[in-house]
Design a protein around this motif. Structure first.
Motif, PDB file in Angstrom:
ATOM      1  N   GLU A   1       0.829  -1.207   0.000  1.00  0.00           N
ATOM      2  CA  GLU A   1       0.000   0.000   0.000  1.00  0.00           C
ATOM      3  C   GLU A   1       0.865   1.260   0.000  1.00  0.00           C
ATOM      4  O   GLU A   1       0.608   2.209  -0.747  1.00  0.00           O
ATOM      5  CB  GLU A   1      -0.924   0.010   1.225  1.00  0.00           C
ATOM      6  CG  GLU A   1      -1.830   1.226   1.305  1.00  0.00           C
ATOM      7  CD  GLU A   1      -2.843   1.297   0.172  1.00  0.00           C
ATOM      8  OE1 GLU A   1      -3.106   2.430  -0.303  1.00  0.00           O
ATOM      9  OE2 GLU A   1      -3.381   0.262  -0.235  1.00  0.00           O
TER      10      GLU A   1
ATOM     11  N   SER B   1       2.482   1.711  -3.402  1.00  0.00           N
ATOM     12  CA  SER B   1       1.459   2.121  -4.360  1.00  0.00           C
ATOM     13  C   SER B   1       1.150   3.609  -4.204  1.00  0.00           C
ATOM     14  O   SER B   1       1.074   4.348  -5.190  1.00  0.00           O
ATOM     15  CB  SER B   1       0.198   1.279  -4.151  1.00  0.00           C
ATOM     16  OG  SER B   1      -0.842   1.727  -4.972  1.00  0.00           O
ATOM     17  N   ASN B   2       0.987   4.060  -2.964  1.00  0.00           N
ATOM     18  CA  ASN B   2       0.724   5.481  -2.711  1.00  0.00           C
ATOM     19  C   ASN B   2       1.882   6.342  -3.196  1.00  0.00           C
ATOM     20  O   ASN B   2       1.678   7.382  -3.821  1.00  0.00           O
ATOM     21  CB  ASN B   2       0.495   5.735  -1.217  1.00  0.00           C
ATOM     22  CG  ASN B   2      -0.837   5.216  -0.745  1.00  0.00           C
ATOM     23  OD1 ASN B   2      -1.729   4.938  -1.533  1.00  0.00           O
ATOM     24  ND2 ASN B   2      -0.963   5.065   0.559  1.00  0.00           N
TER      25      ASN B   2
ATOM     26  N   LEU C   1       4.147   5.670  -5.510  1.00  0.00           N
ATOM     27  CA  LEU C   1       4.235   5.663  -6.970  1.00  0.00           C
ATOM     28  C   LEU C   1       3.146   6.528  -7.610  1.00  0.00           C
ATOM     29  O   LEU C   1       3.367   7.150  -8.633  1.00  0.00           O
ATOM     30  CB  LEU C   1       4.169   4.235  -7.504  1.00  0.00           C
ATOM     31  CG  LEU C   1       5.394   3.373  -7.184  1.00  0.00           C
ATOM     32  CD1 LEU C   1       5.132   1.923  -7.561  1.00  0.00           C
ATOM     33  CD2 LEU C   1       6.635   3.907  -7.891  1.00  0.00           C
ATOM     34  N   ARG C   2       1.976   6.576  -7.005  1.00  0.00           N
ATOM     35  CA  ARG C   2       0.874   7.365  -7.558  1.00  0.00           C
ATOM     36  C   ARG C   2       0.985   8.853  -7.255  1.00  0.00           C
ATOM     37  O   ARG C   2       0.587   9.677  -8.073  1.00  0.00           O
ATOM     38  CB  ARG C   2      -0.464   6.872  -6.995  1.00  0.00           C
ATOM     39  CG  ARG C   2      -1.035   5.703  -7.729  1.00  0.00           C
ATOM     40  CD  ARG C   2      -2.432   5.430  -7.228  1.00  0.00           C
ATOM     41  NE  ARG C   2      -2.395   5.344  -5.769  1.00  0.00           N
ATOM     42  CZ  ARG C   2      -3.114   4.508  -5.054  1.00  0.00           C
ATOM     43  NH1 ARG C   2      -3.955   3.711  -5.636  1.00  0.00           N
ATOM     44  NH2 ARG C   2      -3.014   4.468  -3.758  1.00  0.00           N
ATOM     45  N   HIS C   3       1.503   9.192  -6.056  1.00  0.00           N
ATOM     46  CA  HIS C   3       1.366  10.568  -5.591  1.00  0.00           C
ATOM     47  C   HIS C   3       2.668  11.316  -5.316  1.00  0.00           C
ATOM     48  O   HIS C   3       2.687  12.539  -5.362  1.00  0.00           O
ATOM     49  CB  HIS C   3       0.542  10.610  -4.298  1.00  0.00           C
ATOM     50  CG  HIS C   3      -0.786   9.951  -4.410  1.00  0.00           C
ATOM     51  ND1 HIS C   3      -1.794  10.420  -5.233  1.00  0.00           N
ATOM     52  CD2 HIS C   3      -1.292   8.847  -3.807  1.00  0.00           C
ATOM     53  CE1 HIS C   3      -2.859   9.632  -5.120  1.00  0.00           C
ATOM     54  NE2 HIS C   3      -2.577   8.680  -4.266  1.00  0.00           N
TER      55      HIS C   3
ATOM     56  N   LYS D   1       5.850  11.540  -6.684  1.00  0.00           N
ATOM     57  CA  LYS D   1       6.811  12.033  -7.674  1.00  0.00           C
ATOM     58  C   LYS D   1       8.248  11.829  -7.185  1.00  0.00           C
ATOM     59  O   LYS D   1       9.141  12.626  -7.473  1.00  0.00           O
ATOM     60  CB  LYS D   1       6.566  13.503  -8.015  1.00  0.00           C
ATOM     61  CG  LYS D   1       5.180  13.765  -8.576  1.00  0.00           C
ATOM     62  CD  LYS D   1       4.953  15.224  -8.843  1.00  0.00           C
ATOM     63  CE  LYS D   1       3.506  15.435  -9.302  1.00  0.00           C
ATOM     64  NZ  LYS D   1       3.146  16.840  -9.356  1.00  0.00           N
TER      65      LYS D   1
END
Length: 112
Positions: A23, A26-27, A29-31, A33
């Protein structure tokens, strides 16, 4: 990624820690930068320490962020295994997640 090779955990704790890392990554990688992500799992005299760190944009940790699904899920998993979770972040300062899980006795002969 860094880890102490001699760590042997029961399957339940191992599964929860794996899902928390999943989790958090994932966070990030998504948010975040981020250019760099670091995951460390270490055995200390008082238990297990899991550290997940990025050098990304960070965020303002407020009540709204505390109730986001990912953070709530990580906190619930840490609570299930009797641990604690701290999130250290600020805008433009990256994010660090520190998890401590007390392990009274580690059975190094256990097979999962």
């Amino acid at each position: 990624m860094g880890y102490d090779e001699e760590i042997r955990l029961n399957k339940g704790i191992e599964d929860h820690l794996f899902r928390i890392v999943q989790e958090a990554l994932s966070n990030a990688l998504r948010h975040s930068k981020a250019n760099k992500l670091e995951v460390k799992l270490l055995h200390r005299s008082d238990g297990i320490r899991l550290s997940i760190r990025d050098d990304g944009v960070g965020f303002q940790l407020d009540a709204k962020k505390h109730t986001s699904y990912g953070i709530v899920s990580m906190k619930e998993r840490v609570n299930e295994i009797g641990g604690s979770l701290d999130i250290i972040t600020a805008p433009d300062r990256g994010t660090r997640i520190e998890i401590r899980v007390p392990i009274l006795a580690i059975d190094y002969t256990a097979e999962g």
